[in-house]
Design a protein around this motif. Sequence first.
Motif, PDB file in Angstrom:
ATOM      1  N   PRO A  72       0.835  -1.212   0.000  1.00  0.00           N
ATOM      2  CA  PRO A  72       0.000   0.000   0.000  1.00  0.00           C
ATOM      3  C   PRO A  72       0.858   1.245   0.000  1.00  0.00           C
ATOM      4  N   VAL A  73       0.236   2.367  -0.283  1.00  0.00           N
ATOM      5  CA  VAL A  73       0.961   3.619  -0.467  1.00  0.00           C
ATOM      6  C   VAL A  73       1.599   4.116   0.827  1.00  0.00           C
ATOM      7  N   TYR A  74       1.199   3.575   1.967  1.00  0.00           N
ATOM      8  CA  TYR A  74       1.726   4.031   3.245  1.00  0.00           C
ATOM      9  C   TYR A  74       3.224   3.753   3.394  1.00  0.00           C
ATOM     10  N   PHE A  75       3.744   2.826   2.595  1.00  0.00           N
ATOM     11  CA  PHE A  75       5.152   2.478   2.686  1.00  0.00           C
ATOM     12  C   PHE A  75       5.993   3.196   1.629  1.00  0.00           C
ATOM     13  N   ASN A  76       5.394   4.120   0.911  1.00  0.00           N
ATOM     14  CA  ASN A  76       6.111   4.859  -0.125  1.00  0.00           C
ATOM     15  C   ASN A  76       6.419   6.279   0.319  1.00  0.00           C
ATOM     16  N   ASP A  82      20.446   8.683   4.100  1.00  0.00           N
ATOM     17  CA  ASP A  82      20.484   8.606   5.554  1.00  0.00           C
ATOM     18  C   ASP A  82      19.132   9.002   6.149  1.00  0.00           C
ATOM     19  N   GLY A  83      18.547   8.117   6.918  1.00  0.00           N
ATOM     20  CA  GLY A  83      17.277   8.404   7.569  1.00  0.00           C
ATOM     21  C   GLY A  83      16.057   8.250   6.692  1.00  0.00           C
ATOM     22  N   ARG A  84      16.210   7.785   5.470  1.00  0.00           N
ATOM     23  CA  ARG A  84      15.069   7.605   4.566  1.00  0.00           C
ATOM     24  C   ARG A  84      14.484   6.204   4.794  1.00  0.00           C
ATOM     25  N   LYS A  85      13.267   6.150   5.306  1.00  0.00           N
ATOM     26  CA  LYS A  85      12.661   4.887   5.718  1.00  0.00           C
ATOM     27  C   LYS A  85      11.613   4.368   4.748  1.00  0.00           C
ATOM     28  N   PHE A  86      11.313   5.139   3.704  1.00  0.00           N
ATOM     29  CA  PHE A  86      10.210   4.763   2.829  1.00  0.00           C
ATOM     30  C   PHE A  86      10.718   4.449   1.427  1.00  0.00           C
ATOM     31  N   LYS A  87       9.939   3.646   0.735  1.00  0.00           N
ATOM     32  CA  LYS A  87      10.306   3.147  -0.583  1.00  0.00           C
ATOM     33  C   LYS A  87       9.820   4.107  -1.668  1.00  0.00           C
ATOM     34  N   PRO A  88      10.671   4.441  -2.645  1.00  0.00           N
ATOM     35  CA  PRO A  88      10.194   5.269  -3.760  1.00  0.00           C
ATOM     36  C   PRO A  88       9.233   4.478  -4.646  1.00  0.00           C
ATOM     37  N   PHE A  89       8.403   5.182  -5.402  1.00  0.00           N
ATOM     38  CA  PHE A  89       7.464   4.528  -6.299  1.00  0.00           C
ATOM     39  C   PHE A  89       8.216   3.834  -7.431  1.00  0.00           C
ATOM     40  N   ASN A  90       7.756   2.638  -7.757  1.00  0.00           N
ATOM     41  CA  ASN A  90       8.297   1.912  -8.897  1.00  0.00           C
ATOM     42  C   ASN A  90       7.680   2.495 -10.166  1.00  0.00           C
ATOM     43  N   PRO A  91       8.475   3.054 -11.080  1.00  0.00           N
ATOM     44  CA  PRO A  91       7.902   3.709 -12.262  1.00  0.00           C
ATOM     45  C   PRO A  91       7.181   2.716 -13.173  1.00  0.00           C
ATOM     46  N   ASP A  93      -1.115   8.845  -8.031  1.00  0.00           N
ATOM     47  CA  ASP A  93      -0.968   8.291  -6.681  1.00  0.00           C
ATOM     48  C   ASP A  93       0.180   8.966  -5.931  1.00  0.00           C
ATOM     49  N   GLN A  94       1.232   9.289  -6.629  1.00  0.00           N
ATOM     50  CA  GLN A  94       2.366   9.975  -6.007  1.00  0.00           C
ATOM     51  C   GLN A  94       1.989  11.397  -5.594  1.00  0.00           C
ATOM     52  N   ARG A  95       1.217  12.073  -6.431  1.00  0.00           N
ATOM     53  CA  ARG A  95       0.796  13.437  -6.116  1.00  0.00           C
ATOM     54  C   ARG A  95      -0.158  13.449  -4.927  1.00  0.00           C
ATOM     55  N   PHE A  96      -1.104  12.500  -4.886  1.00  0.00           N
ATOM     56  CA  PHE A  96      -2.032  12.431  -3.754  1.00  0.00           C
ATOM     57  C   PHE A  96      -1.301  12.113  -2.456  1.00  0.00           C
ATOM     58  N   LEU A  97      -0.283  11.255  -2.537  1.00  0.00           N
ATOM     59  CA  LEU A  97       0.486  10.936  -1.335  1.00  0.00           C
ATOM     60  C   LEU A  97       1.214  12.172  -0.821  1.00  0.00           C
ATOM     61  N   GLU A  98       1.798  12.944  -1.720  1.00  0.00           N
ATOM     62  CA  GLU A  98       2.491  14.164  -1.308  1.00  0.00           C
ATOM     63  C   GLU A  98       1.537  15.140  -0.624  1.00  0.00           C
ATOM     64  N   ASN A  99       0.292  15.194  -1.092  1.00  0.00           N
ATOM     65  CA  ASN A  99      -0.695  16.098  -0.502  1.00  0.00           C
ATOM     66  C   ASN A  99      -1.328  15.537   0.768  1.00  0.00           C
ATOM     67  N   GLY A 100      -0.987  14.297   1.119  1.00  0.00           N
ATOM     68  CA  GLY A 100      -1.552  13.700   2.319  1.00  0.00           C
ATOM     69  C   GLY A 100      -2.959  13.191   2.141  1.00  0.00           C
ATOM     70  N   GLU A 101      -3.367  12.887   0.897  1.00  0.00           N
ATOM     71  CA  GLU A 101      -4.671  12.289   0.627  1.00  0.00           C
ATOM     72  C   GLU A 101      -4.461  10.789   0.441  1.00  0.00           C
ATOM     73  N   TYR A 102      -4.374  10.086   1.560  1.00  0.00           N
ATOM     74  CA  TYR A 102      -3.894   8.707   1.554  1.00  0.00           C
ATOM     75  C   TYR A 102      -4.884   7.723   0.947  1.00  0.00           C
ATOM     76  N   GLU A 103      -6.167   7.895   1.190  1.00  0.00           N
ATOM     77  CA  GLU A 103      -7.150   6.934   0.700  1.00  0.00           C
ATOM     78  C   GLU A 103      -7.189   6.910  -0.821  1.00  0.00           C
ATOM     79  N   ALA A 126      -4.923   8.071  -2.793  1.00  0.00           N
ATOM     80  CA  ALA A 126      -3.595   7.684  -3.277  1.00  0.00           C
ATOM     81  C   ALA A 126      -3.468   6.170  -3.327  1.00  0.00           C
ATOM     82  N   ASN A 127      -4.017   5.512  -2.335  1.00  0.00           N
ATOM     83  CA  ASN A 127      -3.946   4.051  -2.293  1.00  0.00           C
ATOM     84  C   ASN A 127      -4.768   3.429  -3.424  1.00  0.00           C
TER      85      ASN A 127
END
Length: 671
Positions: free
Chosen positions: A319-323, A373-382, A594-604, A606-607
């Motif tokens: 899910p998008v929460y890990f990106n 350093d300190g990056r805990k989340f996975k980038p989107f797979n293009p 989905d990437q744009r919605f995640l950046e805006n904090g619209e998780y549902e 985006a998922n």
Amino acid sequence: MHLLCCNQKIMHLLCCVTAVADKNTAAVRRRPPHAAAPMNVNDNVGNGICGILYKWVNFGKGWRPRWFVLHDGVLSYYKIHGHKKIVINLEMVKGFNVLGKKSFRFINSSKSTPHKSLSRKPLGEILLKVSSVMGSCSDERRFLINVGKKKLHLRAETKEDRLTWLEGLVAAKKSYLTSDFVHMPRMNTNCKVATQESKMKVFPGRNTSGSYEEQYKQAETGDDVYTDNLFFDAKDFLSSSSLRSTEPYDESSSSDSENEEVHPSEDGLSSFMRFVESDYPYVKRREKLPDPVEEEKGVSLWSMIKDNIGKDLTRVCLPVYFNEPLSSLQKCFEDFEFSYLLDQAYEWGKTGNSLMRMLNVAAFAVSGYACTDGRKFKPFNPLLGETYEANYPDKGLRFISEKVSHHPLTLACHCEGRGWKMWGDTTLKNKFWGPSIQLDPVGVLNLEFDDGEVFRWSKVTTSIYNLILGKLYCEHYGMMHIEGNGDYSCKLKFKKQSIMNRNPHQVHGVVQDRSGKTVATMFGKWDESLHYCNGDSSSTDLGQDKAYLLWKRSKPSEFQTKYNFTCFAITLNELSPDLEQEKLPPTDSRLRPDQRFLENGEYEIANSEKLRLEQRQRQASKMQERGWTPRWFTKPKGRDTYQYKGGYWDVRETGKWESCPHIFGEVSDEI
């Protein structure tokens, strides 16, 4: 004895505290305006210093916290746990300089007790008059006090606290040596030390406190061993003969030699490169991500991936929460945050200095890892055919990247700078092993300067640990070989952290000429800075060489989020007014919903968009089987690396993207 400084304008007082001043004392530059004011000995001797330090007991008990008090030339320490613990209150530390957050928490947590329980006898007392103080070069928080045959290994809470302790201890010790010594300048942050006894160095580093900078870096090629030779004598560190400026080239202090080298300053930029950078226009970019619209829901990572152990992670749908709101294509461009190093390399080559060109190229190869350093989340797979452009006139860069293969996952990129261009592709092989992920990049990066000199190298292995329990962190390790058609080659070792070596992120390397002789040595950390010195670091006369800063990591963003983006990373997904949608191709990562919605904090939403696009992505293998080819990159016959076809920026000028599919649209059979 007086020491005349640069231009004979100021007096240096450190010689007064040594028994015999070195007649060949190096000139010391005037302290810059931002340097700390001189420290009065009485500030840290008469009034005293106190706080929690960690004392090494043995291999069974390890590091144990103790309460240390420095007062009137005596260092005492007490237990803070058990029935023999000391109880501290605010009245007891009145007039003392208390160091460390844990020290204040300990004071505040202590309950009011009778005065009798406060007069606890110390576990040990050290008379500094007959002791020597040393700072560790392998750990920026450790130092040692040597009393005859007994050694006291100590560790401060932060590197800043260690510096204050060292200053106070040395000041207390030297107050016994001369009654004429009244003021001692705070340690010069732009100095270098190399004692004959330890062959260690001190280098300038990142300013984290605003008053002084990071002081100590280790210059050794082998693995760290916790022995006495990992320390330098703080007395020698404060002697005037060991101070050498590493400030940039200054005409007022230069000689008439035509071979005088111009060295980088604290920010890594050589003085003549500042004039080059001044040609770049100013471009205003955003400084923070948008505030999230929704509150994020917690999701268990283990519940999502426990059935995928041993599988290729690129095939695992999360899910998008890990990106993080960046794609892997944008991450490729993030490696160019410190592109000024390549600009410097180009300028050095124009002057005929091939060695400095190689050193700057090596620093650039290391600097690309700092953002991890300190990056805990996975980038989107293009998606297959997805692209990303970056036009940064303020850095003199134009960049284009494209996903050219779905299985195996392959990304190709091309970047043009001032006097150089760089291209390459990366195929990321990864395996998930439960508590960790190992990422093995396959591919070659190519760098070519306008004068024809070429460099090639490959990236090292990356592992991400503690996916299930504990604090998530990544580690880069392995050998990086930088080779080309010039006079020099470079070998860089990214050292893997071990149980015995608790100093992580270290990088050591050498530059060799065609005969295999080592002409320069590099050392530092991939998440902090990189330094170099001339010659082989194992040489017995290393103390006579100079060490200089090549690169230093930028300051973190003031607007931190859970993604821990750098200031540069925050700008990568920005849709600025000059990037109107009609100017970008429909394949650009900025337009991925989905990437744009995640950046805006619209998780549902985006998922749901991520699931939709992943359904579309399942068609990618069929598209490749039907003869799909990349739009902007091609692999020439007999070559293993994708190369840029050209033409992207010409099409961008016209804004005619008819040949580019709308890959983020609804699921269809179009290519």
